[in-house]
Design a protein around this motif. Structure first.
Motif, mmCIF file in Angstrom:
data_model
loop_
_atom_site.group_PDB
_atom_site.id
_atom_site.type_symbol
_atom_site.label_atom_id
_atom_site.label_comp_id
_atom_site.label_asym_id
_atom_site.label_seq_id
_atom_site.Cartn_x
_atom_site.Cartn_y
_atom_site.Cartn_z
ATOM 1 N N TYR A 81 1.157 -0.796 0.007
ATOM 2 C CA TYR A 81 -0.101 -0.023 -0.156
ATOM 3 C C TYR A 81 0.861 1.184 0.247
ATOM 4 O O TYR A 81 1.583 1.129 0.354
ATOM 5 N N VAL A 82 0.396 1.963 -0.974
ATOM 6 C CA VAL A 82 1.427 4.041 -0.668
ATOM 7 C C VAL A 82 -0.070 4.246 -0.833
ATOM 8 O O VAL A 82 -0.753 4.846 -1.256
ATOM 9 N N SER A 83 -0.098 4.897 0.697
ATOM 10 C CA SER A 83 -1.041 5.788 0.914
ATOM 11 C C SER A 83 -0.681 7.145 1.431
ATOM 12 O O SER A 83 0.187 7.070 2.641
ATOM 13 N N GLY A 84 -1.152 8.920 1.101
ATOM 14 C CA GLY A 84 -0.993 9.601 2.066
ATOM 15 C C GLY A 84 -1.979 9.508 3.619
ATOM 16 O O GLY A 84 -2.502 10.715 3.688
ATOM 17 N N TYR A 85 -2.790 8.478 3.856
ATOM 18 C CA TYR A 85 -4.086 8.530 4.489
ATOM 19 C C TYR A 85 -3.556 7.838 5.806
ATOM 20 O O TYR A 85 -4.063 6.410 5.255
ATOM 21 N N ASP A 86 -2.616 7.559 6.382
ATOM 22 C CA ASP A 86 -2.664 7.184 8.318
ATOM 23 C C ASP A 86 -3.914 6.852 8.290
ATOM 24 O O ASP A 86 -3.571 5.240 9.154
ATOM 25 N N LYS A 87 -4.571 7.066 8.702
ATOM 26 C CA LYS A 87 -6.151 6.697 9.134
ATOM 27 C C LYS A 87 -6.715 5.839 9.143
ATOM 28 O O LYS A 87 -7.129 4.591 9.499
ATOM 29 N N LEU A 92 -4.341 2.320 8.252
ATOM 30 C CA LEU A 92 -3.528 1.646 9.123
ATOM 31 C C LEU A 92 -5.074 -0.140 9.523
ATOM 32 O O LEU A 92 -4.065 -0.750 9.026
ATOM 33 N N PHE A 131 3.733 -1.314 3.787
ATOM 34 C CA PHE A 131 2.597 0.201 3.459
ATOM 35 C C PHE A 131 3.537 1.027 3.899
ATOM 36 O O PHE A 131 4.619 0.650 4.630
ATOM 37 N N LEU A 132 3.352 1.615 3.171
ATOM 38 C CA LEU A 132 4.258 3.497 2.817
ATOM 39 C C LEU A 132 3.474 4.787 2.564
ATOM 40 O O LEU A 132 2.052 4.745 1.849
ATOM 41 N N SER A 133 3.828 5.276 3.495
ATOM 42 C CA SER A 133 3.349 6.155 3.235
ATOM 43 C C SER A 133 3.726 7.532 1.740
ATOM 44 O O SER A 133 5.146 7.606 2.025
ATOM 45 N N LYS A 134 3.371 8.312 1.379
ATOM 46 C CA LYS A 134 3.446 9.596 0.979
ATOM 47 C C LYS A 134 3.799 10.577 1.852
ATOM 48 O O LYS A 134 3.397 11.471 2.750
#
Length: 186
Positions: free
Chosen positions: A24-30, A32, A43-46
């Motif tokens: 997963y690549v997302s800017g929304y940690d909510k 998780l 999981f990778l954060s933007k």
């Protein structure tokens, strides 16, 4: 994604195949906590960290290659399977296909080597059709020249002839395995 969110997409993928590795690549940690439901590999954060992405990608490739793949066949109304990575070579003789395994044992069934070759084309293991009667696992090739191939397993070495009509094709297959383009002189 416009039509469906990542969690829903992952759920649909999981309905089809539980073994797919998801990164997963997302800017929304909510999200998780919801991800645990679909069991992502990583999981990778933007903004994306390219070094970390490369590492995760290599790890996923390694995991995929570790997954065991089996060759399944039927003999005497009994379904059998052997690990593809343990197959040294297939040999066909009078409509009987022999499977020679790395531990020195053999299996056999009635069939055609052409069908075996087609079935294995989608596997992650490379097999070379060196002769009408031989299909060799590239991992067990110790050395070769234009005319012969030497395979090595369980302290055995065996030399097999590459048939004249398959020599060009075998060279092309080897170039493909090596990742290059075949330059074959006629």
């Amino acid at each position: 994604m416009k039509q469906v969110d990542g969690i829903t997409a992952a759920r649909r993928i999981r309905e089809i195949d539980r073994t797919v590795l998801l990164i997963y690549v997302s800017g929304y940690d909510k999200y998780l906590k919801e991800l645990f439901e679909v069991e992502p590999f990583r999981f990778l954060s933007k903004p994306l960290n390219h070094v970390q992405f490369a590492r995760y990608f290599k790890e996923s490739c390694k995991r995929i290659n570790e997954t065991e793949v089996f060759y399944q066949f039927t003999f005497n109304k009994e379904i059998r399977k052997v690990s593809v990575r343990d197959i040294v070579y297939f040999e066909s003789n009078n409509r009987i296909v022999y499977i020679h395994l790395k531990d020195g044992s053999d299996e056999h069934f009635y069939g055609k080597l052409n069908n075996v070759e087609k079935e294995l084309a989608a596997s992650r293991q490379y097999f070379l059709r060196i002769h009408q009667s031989f299909l060799v696992n590239y991992d067990y090739v110790k050395k070769m020249n234009f005319f012969n191939i030497t395979i090595s397993y369980t302290e055995k070495e065996m030399e097999l002839k590459i048939s004249e009509d398959r020599q060009k094709e075998v060279r092309q297959q080897l170039c493909k395995i090596a990742g290059g383009k075949a330059v074959i002189e006629e």
